[in-house]
Design an enzyme around this catalytic site. Structure first.
Site, PDB file in Angstrom:
ATOM      1  N   ARG A 237      45.334  38.662  43.524  1.00 28.27           N
ATOM      2  CA  ARG A 237      44.239  38.232  42.648  1.00 28.27           C
ATOM      3  C   ARG A 237      43.520  37.063  43.301  1.00 28.27           C
ATOM      4  O   ARG A 237      44.157  36.128  43.815  1.00 28.27           O
ATOM      5  CB  ARG A 237      44.775  37.783  41.284  1.00 28.27           C
ATOM      6  CG  ARG A 237      45.192  38.904  40.355  1.00 28.27           C
ATOM      7  CD  ARG A 237      44.009  39.759  39.876  1.00 28.27           C
ATOM      8  NE  ARG A 237      44.405  40.832  38.983  1.00 28.27           N
ATOM      9  CZ  ARG A 237      44.708  42.081  39.351  1.00 28.27           C
ATOM     10  NH1 ARG A 237      44.642  42.429  40.621  1.00 28.27           N
ATOM     11  NH2 ARG A 237      45.059  42.987  38.461  1.00 28.27           N
ATOM     12  N   GLU A 266      34.924  37.569  41.275  1.00 29.57           N
ATOM     13  CA  GLU A 266      34.574  38.948  41.623  1.00 29.57           C
ATOM     14  C   GLU A 266      33.463  39.394  40.687  1.00 29.57           C
ATOM     15  O   GLU A 266      33.545  39.094  39.487  1.00 29.57           O
ATOM     16  CB  GLU A 266      35.780  39.878  41.464  1.00 29.57           C
ATOM     17  CG  GLU A 266      36.806  39.648  42.552  1.00 29.57           C
ATOM     18  CD  GLU A 266      37.994  40.605  42.476  1.00 29.57           C
ATOM     19  OE1 GLU A 266      37.952  41.589  41.693  1.00 29.57           O
ATOM     20  OE2 GLU A 266      38.972  40.354  43.186  1.00 29.57           O
ATOM     21  N   HIS A 285      37.947  44.738  46.319  1.00 26.89           N
ATOM     22  CA  HIS A 285      39.066  45.051  45.408  1.00 26.89           C
ATOM     23  C   HIS A 285      39.318  46.570  45.345  1.00 26.89           C
ATOM     24  O   HIS A 285      39.194  47.196  44.292  1.00 26.89           O
ATOM     25  CB  HIS A 285      38.781  44.482  44.005  1.00 26.89           C
ATOM     26  CG  HIS A 285      40.039  44.276  43.208  1.00 26.89           C
ATOM     27  ND1 HIS A 285      40.193  43.270  42.299  1.00 26.89           N
ATOM     28  CD2 HIS A 285      41.217  44.961  43.162  1.00 26.89           C
ATOM     29  CE1 HIS A 285      41.384  43.337  41.735  1.00 26.89           C
ATOM     30  NE2 HIS A 285      42.031  44.363  42.257  1.00 26.89           N
TER      31      HIS A 285
HETATM   32  C1  DGY Z   1      45.833  46.427  39.771  1.00 29.71           C
HETATM   33  O1  DGY Z   1      46.307  47.537  39.511  1.00 29.71           O
HETATM   34  O2  DGY Z   1      46.239  45.386  39.230  1.00 29.71           O
HETATM   35  C2  DGY Z   1      44.707  46.387  40.748  1.00 29.71           C
HETATM   36  O3  DGY Z   1      44.545  45.149  41.328  1.00 29.71           O
HETATM   37  C3  DGY Z   1      43.426  46.783  40.055  1.00 29.71           C
HETATM   38  O4  DGY Z   1      43.039  45.766  39.190  1.00 29.71           O
END
Ligand code: DGY
Length: 321
Positions: A237, A266, A285
């Site tokens: 993250r 983001e 992402h």
């Molecule tokens: C997750 O599955 O947490 C990925 O990062 C998509 O948000």
């Protein structure tokens, strides 16, 4: 049961819901639903399959307390106020495990791309700069035999470590709250303190969840303890790193490079200086974005909905009630 899905769902998950006679509505417009729109839509449905970045906070849950389940199409559930969901008795589920390989592959890709300045070199071709090459220009660094440090060695970190050992014979160190005995026994991973992780890693890859404790951990104080030849990789993250500090650390050559699948915020602005740095590789992402993985996630999210419909225990519940 009527369910609302905030995106078009990968086909295997959709087929499963349709076979189970779930009444499905998908949001097919190519724009994000606002918070107010999502709350309004939810009033007409029994369950929500959340495949978008909408924040599910206490206020949202108070207005949507009738939902029998909020099934996330993600393993991460930091966008949901889990405490409020528990209090308001709205079950929340996620999709653990199935995206570990795809996400680890993305971390591996970013590590290599940063180390060989690959995205920057690609842009040079597009800019018409391939005409003149110099033996000393735009050199990368090699990964073979170096030390991979993993912050948060769980499923995804384990696969990343496996990939790095098989491909580059890397030594693996990790920093977790508890020991990962399987990684120690099968991969020879060595548990170290956070400071040792910072000072010994040639590649430092983040695989932990975003929590109030992990937010902002990679700031200038942390980058200053890393090697000037090191590469920072984040596929977890964006809020786990301080992006202004990361930019400064790269500009001042406190660390060598970075590979990011997640940014803070983001989406990243197209003017972000990270996008012009030769030793930085950024992706939007896409950690889990393969046909196989997105279908597996959709199937898992669908099974969580179907279990709620049938009044059965939810296979991947992250709330405690
Ligand atoms: C997750 O599955 O947490 C990925 O990062 C998509 O948000």
């Amino acid at each position: 049961m009527k369910i609302f899905i905030t995106r078009v769902l990968p086909p295997e998950g959709l087929a499963l819901l349709q076979r189970a006679a779930v009444n499905v509505t998908q949001w097919e417009e190519k724009r994000n639903l606002s918070r107010e729109e999502l709350i309004a839509h939810c009033q007409q449905y029994d369950a929500l399959l959340l495949a978008s970045d909408n924040i599910i906070d206490r206020g949202f849950l108070q207005q949507c307390g009738h939902l029998k389940v909020i099934s996330l199409l993600s393993v991460g559930y930091d966008k949901v106020d889990i405490q409020a969901a528990n209090e308001l008795k709205v079950p929340v589920t996620n999709t653990p495990g199935v995206l570990s390989s795809a996400t680890a592959d993305t971390a591996f890709l970013l590590m290599l791309a940063a180390s060989r300045k690959a995205f920057f070199q690609h842009k040079r071709i597009i800019r018409g700069e391939w005409g003149f090459s110099e033996p000393t220009a735009n050199l990368g660094i090699e990964i073979e035999g170096k030390t991979l440090g993993i912050w948060g060695l769980g499923n995804i970190g384990y696969v990343m470590a496996q990939r790095c050992i098989s491909a580059f014979n890397m030594r693996v160190i990790y920093c977790n709250r508890g020991r990962n005995e399987e990684a120690e026994q099968k991969l020879g991973a060595v548990r170290v303190s956070f400071d040792e992780l910072l000072s010994q890693s040639d590649v430092l890859s983040v695989h932990t969840a975003l929590t109030p404790e992990t937010a902002g951990t990679f700031n200038m104080a942390a980058f200053s303890k890393m090697k000037p030849t090191s590469i920072f990789v984040n596929t977890a993250r964006g809020a786990i790193h301080n992006e202004a500090d990361l930019i400064t650390a790269l500009q001042q050559r406190i660390i060598w490079g970075a590979g990011l699948d997640v940014t803070n915020p983001e989406p990243m602005s197209k003017d972000n200086p990270l996008l012009d740095m030769p030793t930085v590789a950024v992706l939007p992402h896409i950690g889990s974005a393969t046909e196989e993985t997105r279908n597996a996630m959709a199937v898992m999210a669908a099974k969580n909905i179907i279990a709620a419909m049938n009044g059965e225990p939810l296979p991947n519940q992250v709330t405690s009630l």
